[in-house]
Design a protein around this motif. Sequence first.
Motif, PDB file in Angstrom:
ATOM      1  N   ARG A  32      68.351 -54.607  32.628  1.00 42.05           N
ATOM      2  CA  ARG A  32      67.465 -55.333  31.748  1.00 42.05           C
ATOM      3  C   ARG A  32      68.142 -56.610  31.264  1.00 42.05           C
ATOM      4  NH1 ARG A  32      63.198 -55.083  33.146  1.00 42.05           N
ATOM      5  NH2 ARG A  32      62.629 -56.226  31.265  1.00 42.05           N
ATOM      6  N   PRO A  33      67.362 -57.661  31.017  1.00 41.15           N
ATOM      7  CA  PRO A  33      67.955 -58.936  30.597  1.00 41.15           C
ATOM      8  C   PRO A  33      68.479 -58.888  29.170  1.00 41.15           C
ATOM      9  CG  PRO A  33      65.553 -59.043  30.528  1.00 41.15           C
ATOM     10  CD  PRO A  33      65.900 -57.733  31.172  1.00 41.15           C
ATOM     11  N   VAL A  34      69.530 -59.626  28.952  1.00 40.84           N
ATOM     12  CA  VAL A  34      70.064 -59.833  27.602  1.00 40.84           C
ATOM     13  C   VAL A  34      69.789 -61.291  27.248  1.00 40.84           C
ATOM     14  CG1 VAL A  34      72.113 -59.856  26.144  1.00 40.84           C
ATOM     15  CG2 VAL A  34      71.841 -58.071  27.884  1.00 40.84           C
ATOM     16  N   LEU A  35      69.040 -61.507  26.179  1.00 41.14           N
ATOM     17  CA  LEU A  35      68.673 -62.861  25.784  1.00 41.14           C
ATOM     18  C   LEU A  35      69.805 -63.522  25.017  1.00 41.14           C
ATOM     19  CD1 LEU A  35      65.019 -62.230  24.516  1.00 41.14           C
ATOM     20  CD2 LEU A  35      65.809 -62.639  26.851  1.00 41.14           C
ATOM     21  N   SER A  36      69.889 -64.809  25.121  1.00 44.67           N
ATOM     22  CA  SER A  36      70.829 -65.547  24.276  1.00 44.67           C
ATOM     23  C   SER A  36      70.260 -65.613  22.866  1.00 44.67           C
ATOM     24  CB  SER A  36      71.037 -66.962  24.829  1.00 44.67           C
ATOM     25  OG  SER A  36      69.840 -67.723  24.680  1.00 44.67           O
ATOM     26  N   VAL A  37      71.107 -65.929  21.904  1.00 40.83           N
ATOM     27  CA  VAL A  37      70.639 -66.060  20.519  1.00 40.83           C
ATOM     28  C   VAL A  37      69.574 -67.147  20.440  1.00 40.83           C
ATOM     29  CG1 VAL A  37      71.304 -66.671  18.163  1.00 40.83           C
ATOM     30  CG2 VAL A  37      72.803 -65.214  19.550  1.00 40.83           C
ATOM     31  N   ALA A  38      69.783 -68.229  21.172  1.00 39.62           N
ATOM     32  CA  ALA A  38      68.810 -69.328  21.158  1.00 39.62           C
ATOM     33  C   ALA A  38      67.463 -68.855  21.690  1.00 39.62           C
ATOM     34  CB  ALA A  38      69.325 -70.489  22.004  1.00 39.62           C
ATOM     35  N   GLU A  39      67.474 -68.027  22.744  1.00 35.42           N
ATOM     36  CA  GLU A  39      66.220 -67.521  23.305  1.00 35.42           C
ATOM     37  C   GLU A  39      65.502 -66.594  22.323  1.00 35.42           C
ATOM     38  OE1 GLU A  39      67.066 -67.513  28.119  1.00 35.42           O
ATOM     39  OE2 GLU A  39      67.862 -65.881  26.877  1.00 35.42           O
ATOM     40  N   VAL A  40      66.257 -65.783  21.603  1.00 35.13           N
ATOM     41  CA  VAL A  40      65.647 -64.893  20.607  1.00 35.13           C
ATOM     42  C   VAL A  40      64.917 -65.719  19.555  1.00 35.13           C
ATOM     43  CG1 VAL A  40      66.116 -63.245  18.747  1.00 35.13           C
ATOM     44  CG2 VAL A  40      67.288 -63.006  20.944  1.00 35.13           C
ATOM     45  N   PHE A  41      65.556 -66.771  19.063  1.00 34.66           N
ATOM     46  CA  PHE A  41      64.928 -67.577  18.008  1.00 34.66           C
ATOM     47  C   PHE A  41      63.801 -68.444  18.563  1.00 34.66           C
ATOM     48  CE2 PHE A  41      68.411 -66.183  15.450  1.00 34.66           C
ATOM     49  CZ  PHE A  41      67.917 -66.205  14.158  1.00 34.66           C
ATOM     50  N   LYS A  42      63.856 -68.823  19.828  1.00 32.11           N
ATOM     51  CA  LYS A  42      62.717 -69.522  20.437  1.00 32.11           C
ATOM     52  C   LYS A  42      61.497 -68.615  20.482  1.00 32.11           C
ATOM     53  CE  LYS A  42      65.205 -72.842  23.360  1.00 32.11           C
ATOM     54  NZ  LYS A  42      65.547 -73.208  24.765  1.00 32.11           N
ATOM     55  N   LEU A  43      61.727 -67.330  20.831  1.00 34.95           N
ATOM     56  CA  LEU A  43      60.621 -66.365  20.820  1.00 34.95           C
ATOM     57  C   LEU A  43      60.076 -66.187  19.416  1.00 34.95           C
ATOM     58  CD1 LEU A  43      61.722 -63.508  23.257  1.00 34.95           C
ATOM     59  CD2 LEU A  43      59.610 -64.824  23.366  1.00 34.95           C
ATOM     60  N   ALA A  44      60.988 -66.076  18.453  1.00 33.17           N
ATOM     61  CA  ALA A  44      60.558 -65.902  17.063  1.00 33.17           C
ATOM     62  C   ALA A  44      59.740 -67.101  16.589  1.00 33.17           C
ATOM     63  CB  ALA A  44      61.776 -65.698  16.154  1.00 33.17           C
ATOM     64  N   ASP A  45      60.114 -68.294  17.034  1.00 31.52           N
ATOM     65  CA  ASP A  45      59.382 -69.507  16.656  1.00 31.52           C
ATOM     66  C   ASP A  45      58.027 -69.580  17.362  1.00 31.52           C
ATOM     67  OD1 ASP A  45      61.493 -70.310  15.078  1.00 31.52           O
ATOM     68  OD2 ASP A  45      62.390 -71.601  16.624  1.00 31.52           O
ATOM     69  N   ALA A  46      57.975 -69.051  18.596  1.00 35.41           N
ATOM     70  CA  ALA A  46      56.762 -69.200  19.405  1.00 35.41           C
ATOM     71  C   ALA A  46      55.696 -68.163  19.083  1.00 35.41           C
ATOM     72  CB  ALA A  46      57.126 -69.120  20.889  1.00 35.41           C
ATOM     73  N   ILE A  47      56.094 -66.995  18.611  1.00 35.55           N
ATOM     74  CA  ILE A  47      55.120 -65.938  18.380  1.00 35.55           C
ATOM     75  C   ILE A  47      54.357 -66.208  17.086  1.00 35.55           C
ATOM     76  CG2 ILE A  47      56.461 -64.313  16.955  1.00 35.55           C
ATOM     77  CD1 ILE A  47      55.546 -62.139  19.042  1.00 35.55           C
ATOM     78  N   LYS A  48      53.250 -65.540  16.896  1.00 30.20           N
ATOM     79  CA  LYS A  48      52.486 -65.721  15.653  1.00 30.20           C
ATOM     80  C   LYS A  48      53.395 -65.476  14.462  1.00 30.20           C
ATOM     81  CE  LYS A  48      48.416 -64.531  14.947  1.00 30.20           C
ATOM     82  NZ  LYS A  48      46.980 -64.213  14.805  1.00 30.20           N
ATOM     83  N   PRO A  49      53.318 -66.288  13.409  1.00 35.04           N
ATOM     84  CA  PRO A  49      54.207 -66.149  12.250  1.00 35.04           C
ATOM     85  C   PRO A  49      54.248 -64.725  11.684  1.00 35.04           C
ATOM     86  CG  PRO A  49      52.953 -68.183  12.083  1.00 35.04           C
ATOM     87  CD  PRO A  49      52.403 -67.445  13.266  1.00 35.04           C
ATOM     88  N   ARG A  50      53.147 -64.001  11.789  1.00 30.34           N
ATOM     89  CA  ARG A  50      53.089 -62.628  11.280  1.00 30.34           C
ATOM     90  C   ARG A  50      54.121 -61.730  11.961  1.00 30.34           C
ATOM     91  NH1 ARG A  50      49.743 -59.244   8.706  1.00 30.34           N
ATOM     92  NH2 ARG A  50      48.331 -60.952   8.205  1.00 30.34           N
ATOM     93  N   TYR A  51      54.531 -62.079  13.178  1.00 32.54           N
ATOM     94  CA  TYR A  51      55.424 -61.215  13.945  1.00 32.54           C
ATOM     95  C   TYR A  51      56.806 -61.823  14.167  1.00 32.54           C
ATOM     96  CZ  TYR A  51      50.944 -59.017  14.758  1.00 32.54           C
ATOM     97  OH  TYR A  51      49.722 -58.429  14.563  1.00 32.54           O
ATOM     98  N   ARG A  52      57.075 -62.942  13.516  1.00 37.83           N
ATOM     99  CA  ARG A  52      58.405 -63.564  13.644  1.00 37.83           C
ATOM    100  C   ARG A  52      59.504 -62.610  13.190  1.00 37.83           C
ATOM    101  NH1 ARG A  52      61.149 -68.438  13.648  1.00 37.83           N
ATOM    102  NH2 ARG A  52      63.060 -68.428  12.402  1.00 37.83           N
TER     103      ARG A  52
END
Length: 387
Positions: free
Chosen positions: A171-191
């Motif tokens: 399974r992939p391991v995301l970089s810290v930057a990728e984790v926060f990009k996902l958090a920024d991109a998803i609906k604010p309710r699910y950040r």
Amino acid sequence: MPGEKSRSFGNIRTLASGRFQARYRGPDGRLRSAPATFAAKKAAQRWLTLKEAEIARGDWFDPDAGALLFHDYAVEWMEQRDLTRKTESTYEVLIRRHLDPTFGDMLLRDINEAHVRKWRSERLKMKKARSQVPKAYRLLRAILNTAVRDKLIRENPCQIAGAGKEDTEERPVLSVAEVFKLADAIKPRYRALVLLATFGSLRWGELAGLRRRYLDLDARTVTVRETADDVGDIRVGKPKSKAGARTVVLPELIIEDLRHHIRDYAAPGSDGFVFVGAKGNQLRRSNFSKYWADACAAVGLKGVHVHDLRHTGNTYAAETGASLRELMNRMGHSSTRAALIYMHARDERARAIADALGQRAADELKRARNTDDGGDGQGAPSADAGR
């Protein structure tokens, strides 16, 4: 005429056919016959001698044991276990789709290694079933292990080395930057869910079942005491293992995001769920999947699952130098085998370790050369001098 002669253990009877029948009284007091007749009396005597020795060693096995249909025993096996609804549903599917078609109408005592090998070989040829074969094999082995302990069968016919091991891709391991990009991109309710899943190493059910009273942001801890099973309807219950009930310390990095989430999105009251839908309903994976897919697409990540956030956080924790026991406690694992899979290193971490190792060696070499030169460091050979 048929005749019967007694001996010290058991007796041998001559049948009308001229063959010999050996009989003995078992430890349970019942009179039993050999499974077949014998052409010679000496053969019948040898069989009785071996049976007598078997009883003396305590190895006697009831030949009538195991006269139960596999399906009936499997159902009883499940009823006797305290399974979560999710696990119970998984087992029911495995039995119905993968085990019953072959073993359901067979008696336990009739299942042998050849049957198991043939079943596994045929299932592996089926493209749709292939990925489920290791799970089905493990379940079959567990059920028949219990049958051995219940003295219904003498030994477990599941003897295929490695058959229960799943050949799954890393399974992939995301970089810290990728984790926060996902958090920024998803609906604010699910950040906050993305961040807590990663940096709290929480499973989906633990996130969906998390209540406000179990999140202490002043102490920077999240306590897992309940999980939500989303099988048909949603039910909240205890973690399936003692290790799953745990308290995880959170990094300061995500605390402000969690405070914002609690203030704006969590259900009210100490019993309120931390993560709920826009209408205040309990979180469901099926509803969340669209938001997750959209966020992954927005940042260009393909083939990443929600569970990969936990996998990523577990890997981060392993890279800090935490001990195996510390990792097990944080992840909620009861076995070292499960925790060890998170102790591999990402490529960039492997390079960092190599660089640190090289720097340490260089520093030690420099100190050694300074000592050899009288401690003033003058005249110490350069790195190129040794080449």
